[in-house]
Design an enzyme around this catalytic site. Sequence first.
Site, PDB file in Angstrom:
ATOM      1  N   GLU A  60      -5.430  -0.440  -8.081  1.00  0.00           N
ATOM      2  CA  GLU A  60      -6.570  -1.336  -7.890  1.00  0.00           C
ATOM      3  C   GLU A  60      -7.360  -1.377  -9.191  1.00  0.00           C
ATOM      4  OE1 GLU A  60     -10.570  -1.810  -5.099  1.00  0.00           O
ATOM      5  OE2 GLU A  60      -9.594   0.139  -5.325  1.00  0.00           O
TER       6      GLU A  60
ATOM      7  N   ASP B 178      -6.664   3.886  -5.753  1.00  0.00           N
ATOM      8  CA  ASP B 178      -7.983   3.296  -5.581  1.00  0.00           C
ATOM      9  C   ASP B 178      -8.754   3.312  -6.899  1.00  0.00           C
ATOM     10  OD1 ASP B 178     -10.061   2.510  -3.387  1.00  0.00           O
ATOM     11  OD2 ASP B 178     -11.106   4.025  -4.596  1.00  0.00           O
TER      12      ASP B 178
END
Length: 333
Positions: free
Chosen positions: A262, A220
């Site tokens: 990401e 993330d």
Amino acid sequence: MIGDCTLASVSHYQGTATGYDTVINGDWAYPFSLTAEYFADDDMTFANLECSLTDSDNRTDKTFTFKCGPEYANIMVEGNVEFVTLANNHSLDYGPAGYAETKRLLDEANARGLKIIVDMVLNHTSDEHPWFIEAKSSRDNPKHDWYVWRDGTPDCPPNDMSSVFSGSAWQWCEDCQQFYFHQYSVKQPDLNWDNPEVRKALFDMMNWWADRGAGGFRLDVIDSVAKEPDKMITAEGINLHKYIKEMSAAVFQGRDLAVVGECWSATPETAKLWSNPDGSELSMVFQFEHMCLDQTSWQKWDVAPLPLVKLKECYRRWQQELCGQGWNSLFFN
């Protein structure tokens, strides 16, 4: 890509998602459905997970269904479930599923030629995480430097950096009389990746998962971990790729893992670093340039008609410039 095995990704977002990602087998992508069900206690503070793997034996259509949710301690933030980084030897004692159910999911998936990608939030923790509770207790606590702190007064933050979720990126902490930095929610204090103890703790956690059968990781907002708040820099800090190479050497290299990052800040040029075929960083990146083409401002919900020509040009540029030099995910939502 992990040999010729099939990959599946377990999302951490609240609710039900169908076709959130793809199952990849060899060089071809097949759709799959992902159902995430969360069971919360009365005050909605923690969400518990119950995992089950549907029987995919004797299936020929390469479509698999998972009923799963996060086995971490979770915090409800901004309408989503945010993972709390595991500590204390990574014991899963926050819900009825616990470690046994998680291990069973991994074992059953691996037995069927499936690989589970574990979603990792390495940029921040919850403000209810044991690490942060220790960190804010005293400036002298060993965990204090595991987060990003700056001096100031309650009415005068260190600078005017804004949080992604609006408002100041600095939050005053009465306990230790300092500000802590949060790129996202005020309940998500940023970890200090400049502290080697932090990086080692995170890498140890990832190795723990890989040792137990995880097929890879979805990282993330990984481009934010090397933030430099004094210079007003969040993504692509000066030490970013140094730290990612260190993580790769400590966790990924020598293992058969698929790791996707990401990276909101990624460009085709930086994506060649992130996904270099030499394996020095990650396996692949996913970026959002095409998703922003119909936005009229930084607010994702202020939309205009999608410019088709620009969309086609965006896809073309990424595919051609990364050809043979990197790997980015293809998605359209």
